[in-house]
Structures are given as structure tokens and as C-alpha cells.
Design an enzyme around this catalytic site. Structure first.
Site, mmCIF file in Angstrom:
data_model
loop_
_atom_site.group_PDB
_atom_site.id
_atom_site.type_symbol
_atom_site.label_atom_id
_atom_site.label_comp_id
_atom_site.label_asym_id
_atom_site.label_seq_id
_atom_site.Cartn_x
_atom_site.Cartn_y
_atom_site.Cartn_z
ATOM 1 N N TRP A 66 0.842 -1.157 0.102
ATOM 2 C CA TRP A 66 -0.069 0.169 -0.084
ATOM 3 C C TRP A 66 0.810 1.231 0.075
ATOM 4 C CZ3 TRP A 66 -0.526 -4.015 3.575
ATOM 5 C CH2 TRP A 66 0.369 -3.612 4.770
ATOM 6 N N GLU A 119 -5.705 0.666 5.437
ATOM 7 C CA GLU A 119 -5.962 1.390 6.569
ATOM 8 C C GLU A 119 -7.338 0.825 7.598
ATOM 9 O OE1 GLU A 119 -4.001 3.353 7.751
ATOM 10 O OE2 GLU A 119 -2.682 3.711 6.253
ATOM 11 N N THR A 125 -4.498 -3.742 14.498
ATOM 12 C CA THR A 125 -3.943 -5.088 13.758
ATOM 13 C C THR A 125 -2.466 -4.709 13.453
ATOM 14 O OG1 THR A 125 -6.206 -5.618 12.704
ATOM 15 C CG2 THR A 125 -4.155 -6.651 12.072
ATOM 16 N N LEU A 142 -9.715 -11.893 11.552
ATOM 17 C CA LEU A 142 -8.872 -10.515 11.662
ATOM 18 C C LEU A 142 -9.785 -9.682 12.866
ATOM 19 C CD1 LEU A 142 -6.994 -8.991 10.415
ATOM 20 C CD2 LEU A 142 -8.492 -7.947 8.742
ATOM 21 N N TYR A 196 -12.717 -7.847 15.184
ATOM 22 C CA TYR A 196 -13.787 -6.341 15.246
ATOM 23 C C TYR A 196 -14.468 -6.495 13.860
ATOM 24 C CZ TYR A 196 -10.293 -4.816 18.714
ATOM 25 O OH TYR A 196 -9.558 -4.771 19.902
ATOM 26 N N TYR A 254 -8.390 8.964 11.919
ATOM 27 C CA TYR A 254 -7.157 8.676 11.547
ATOM 28 C C TYR A 254 -7.016 8.181 10.159
ATOM 29 C CZ TYR A 254 -3.618 5.004 11.069
ATOM 30 O OH TYR A 254 -2.532 4.199 10.703
ATOM 31 N N ASP A 295 -1.775 8.211 15.384
ATOM 32 C CA ASP A 295 -2.304 6.728 15.855
ATOM 33 C C ASP A 295 -1.321 6.511 17.230
ATOM 34 O OD1 ASP A 295 0.379 6.289 15.190
ATOM 35 O OD2 ASP A 295 -0.368 4.459 13.886
ATOM 36 N N CYS A 339 10.828 3.428 17.773
ATOM 37 C CA CYS A 339 10.326 4.020 19.213
ATOM 38 C C CYS A 339 9.405 3.208 19.879
ATOM 39 C CB CYS A 339 10.102 5.465 18.974
ATOM 40 S SG CYS A 339 9.705 6.319 20.613
ATOM 41 N N CYS A 385 17.370 2.932 22.473
ATOM 42 C CA CYS A 385 17.797 4.243 22.446
ATOM 43 C C CYS A 385 19.172 4.517 22.036
ATOM 44 C CB CYS A 385 17.293 5.036 23.569
ATOM 45 S SG CYS A 385 15.553 4.961 23.919
ATOM 46 N N CYS A 418 19.159 5.387 18.317
ATOM 47 C CA CYS A 418 18.069 6.199 17.792
ATOM 48 C C CYS A 418 18.724 7.345 17.208
ATOM 49 C CB CYS A 418 17.202 6.438 19.054
ATOM 50 S SG CYS A 418 15.878 7.743 18.319
ATOM 51 N N CYS A 458 16.216 13.957 22.081
ATOM 52 C CA CYS A 458 14.913 13.290 22.890
ATOM 53 C C CYS A 458 14.778 13.817 24.136
ATOM 54 C CB CYS A 458 14.892 11.898 22.650
ATOM 55 S SG CYS A 458 13.364 11.153 23.488
#
Length: 349
Positions: free
Chosen positions: A20, A33, A39, A76, A78, A116, A134, A188, A195, A198, A204
Site C-alpha cells: 500500500w 487502513e 492489527t 481478523l 472487530y 485517523y 495513531d 520507538c 535508544c 536512535c 529526545c
């Protein structure tokens, strides 16, 4: 600007090659989405490929039956997502001539599309400068900026959208949105992020203050209810059984299941056999009740833990409208019931 540039550079080097991400087709992005809501990518990817293979266009999805859609969605969870997916496809195909709205505001009007998902489609398909927020984005921003806002509060979403919008390069919103979500998914991460490697380990705020493990802050506890399902697998002399569609609102709406007796607590053989005779002796001539060689299951949903037991109920004669064990597999079931049919019931028939 420094944050967004570093983030996008990290993304271009580290991003996963996902189908996608290689398209701006709003139908395919919308499909991905919806599938990926709550998921993991590893779980959602096979479903995305199955759906795009079965329904390559929104018209194909709109023309499918709800049972076809639910069967493909099986496992899946829901399932309201699948029903809304189907209804929205029908609306887009019939009312919008197959064209998805090209902006965030109008996308929000479609069934099953919230902030979202609308932002994701608007950003990834049309490059609209709207943040996609999200759980990954909550985590990255709360740690990087040391934001202690309780993310379980409704007002938190607005605050984080504003923060993301401020950091977002307005000429490249799609890459920024993909980058910050991917960074949260791969680098993250919720527990024990590395870290040391990162790209933001010198800037941060949470890392400098040794608060990485404390953020994001979330106070609300999910209240879990406990339910007890006793599924009755009727079996006639030809080994046919009976199922019905679960038409009441709530979990697994419009999926199929065996006849069900729900109890307030776990019941033993004497209790369930009495309940079976009380409820079904007028409809069937019951000759025996036994439990399958199948341990009791605990099926965990976000707000419910369902204690499940399957009971074999043998009856005289032939069940009206009965179906074979093989035919059972063609119907859409809750995955816990389908797994029983695949692994336990089929082996015994």
C-alpha cells in the site's frame, strides 16, 4: 524542520516494503487502513493481499455479498470494520461513481472512516497536509517532546494533532506521516526501545530525563467482562449438524455459530445437559450429550474474555436443514469456532 528531515531520512532508509506504500489509489489505501486498524502489519498483510486479489476495485467489493466479505475477513476480529467496509464500498460505487472524496473533510463523512483513516487517505492519496495520529505517533511525540498529557483523554488527540501539524513539512505530508508511524512501529517501540541507536538520542527530551519508560502516559483501565459460551454441536444419524447466523447486536454480528447457551458462570455436565433438555427437547429427540475431547477455551477480546466449551448433542432421525462438516467450512465464523471446526470437529467426522 530538523526533526522532520531526520525522521524522513530515517524512514527512506529503514521503511518496510509494503504494497500500500507503492500506490496513491485511495481505494487500496482505504482498504489497507481499515484492515490495519488495531492489527499488526504481519497479521494484516495476508488479508490485504486476499482482499485486493478478490476485489481489485471498489466496484468488485461493492458487488460482493456480506457473507463473502465476512468470510474473507474471518480471523481478523472487530467484524464491524468488515461490515462498514462493505457498506462504504457500496456507497462509493453507487453514489460517488467509484470516486473517493479527495479531501479529509469529505472523507470523514463516509461510514467507518474516522479521523485517523480520513487523514491517512487524504495524506497518502492526495498529499493533503493533515496529520495522521495513531498510537505510534502518540508515543513518538510524547517522548521526543516530553509531553505528559494523558492520552486516554479525548482532548489529547487534538493536542497531538496540533503538535504533529507544527512539525510536519507542508510540502511533504505523506512521507512525514508514513515516517513517524514507521518510526514508532520499528524504533520507538512501546517497551525497551534501543535508544542508543536512535537518530534522536541527543535531542529526545524523555531520554535526557530518563522518562522513556513512563511515556506516553495513559490512565484509563479497560473494564473487562467475563462471559461463558456453551456451543451445542447437534449431530444426526447422517453426521449432519446445524448452525445459525448471529443476528443480535454486539460481538460477531452476522457471523455463523452453533446453537448457543450462554451462562453466568462455568457449568458442569449435569447443568448443561439439563439446560439442553429444557431448551431443545421439543425440537429434537436427544439421545446423548457429551463434551468433545477439547479443552475449554478462553477467547480474549479487548473488553471481553469469553469462556468457551463445545458439547456434542446426538439426536434421532435427520436434522431439518442440517449441513455436513465439510459444508460448515464455507460459512464465516468467529475464528475460535472456525478453528474448532477445522481441528476438532472435522477430525471426529
Amino acid at each position: 524542520m530538523i526533526f522532520s528531515n531526520s525522521l524522513i531520512q530515517w524512514y527512506l532508509y529503514n521503511k518496510r516494503d509494503l504494497p500500500w506504500r507503492n500506490t496513491q489509489n485511495p481505494y487500496l489505501i482505504w482498504l489497507s487502513e481499515i484492515i490495519l486498524q488495531q492489527t499488526r502489519v504481519a497479521q494484516g498483510l495476508p488479508y490485504y493481499l486476499a482482499f485486493t486479489n478478490a476485489f481489485p476495485t471498489v466496484f468488485d467489493l461493492a458487488n460482493a455479498s456480506e457473507e463473502q466479505v465476512l468470510k474473507l475477513w474471518q480471523g481478523l476480529g472487530y467484524y464491524s470494520r468488515a461490515r462498514n467496509l462493505h457498506k462504504t464500498a457500496q456507497f462509493v460505487a453507487s453514489e460517488l461513481k467509484g470516486e473517493f472524496p479527495d479531501n479529509n473533510k469529505d472523507l470523514l463523512k463516509l461510514k467507518g472512516i474516522g479521523d485517523y483513516t480520513a487523514a491517512a487517505i487524504a495524506s497518502f492519496s492526495y498529499n493533503e497536509a493533515v496529520p495522521v495520529v495513531d498510537g505510534n505517533v502518540f508515543r513518538v511525540l510524547s517522548r521526543y517532546l516530553d509531553v505528559e498529557t494523558d492520552i486516554s483523554l479525548a482532548s489529547a488527540k487534538k493536542e497531538f494533532v496540533a503538535l504533529a501539524f507544527e512539525l510536519m513539512p507542508k510540502n511533504n505530508p505523506a512521507n512525514f506521516n508514513q515516517a513517524i508511524m514507521e518510526f514508532g512501529a520499528l524504533q520507538c517501540v512501546p517497551k525497551n526501545p534501543n535508544c542508543e541507536i536512535c537518530v534522536f538520542n541527543s535531542s529526545c527530551a524523555a531520554l535526557q530525563k530518563k522518562k522513556v519508560h513512563l511515556l506516553p502516559f495513559k490512565s484509563k483501565k479497560i473494564k473487562v467482562s467475563y462471559r461463558f459460551f456453551n456451543y451445542l454441536v447437534f449431530e444426526d444419524q447422517e453426521l449432519n449438524t446445524v448452525i445459525h447466523k448471529r443476528d443480535q447486536k454486539g460481538i460477531w454480528h452476522n457471523l455463523y455459530e452453533f446453537p448457543l447457551i450462554e451462562t453466568e458462570a462455568e457449568v458442569d455436565f449435569d447443568e448443561i445437559s439439563g439446560l439442553i433438555l429444557d431448551n431443545y427437547s421439543e425440537e429434537y429427540s436427544i439421545t446423548s450429550v457429551s463434551d468433545f475431547n477439547f479443552k475449554r477455551l478462553i477467547h480474549k477480546l479487548s473488553h471481553q474474555h469469553i469462556n468457551i466449551k463445545f458439547w456434542k448433542v446426538k439426536v434421532k432421525g435427520k436434522i431439518s436443514g442440517g449441513i455436513t462438516a465439510q459444508k460448515l467450512k464455507t460459512f464465516p465464523f468467529p475464528i475460535v469456532v472456525f478453528n474448532f471446526i477445522e481441528k476438532e470437529y472435522s477430525e471426529l467426522n
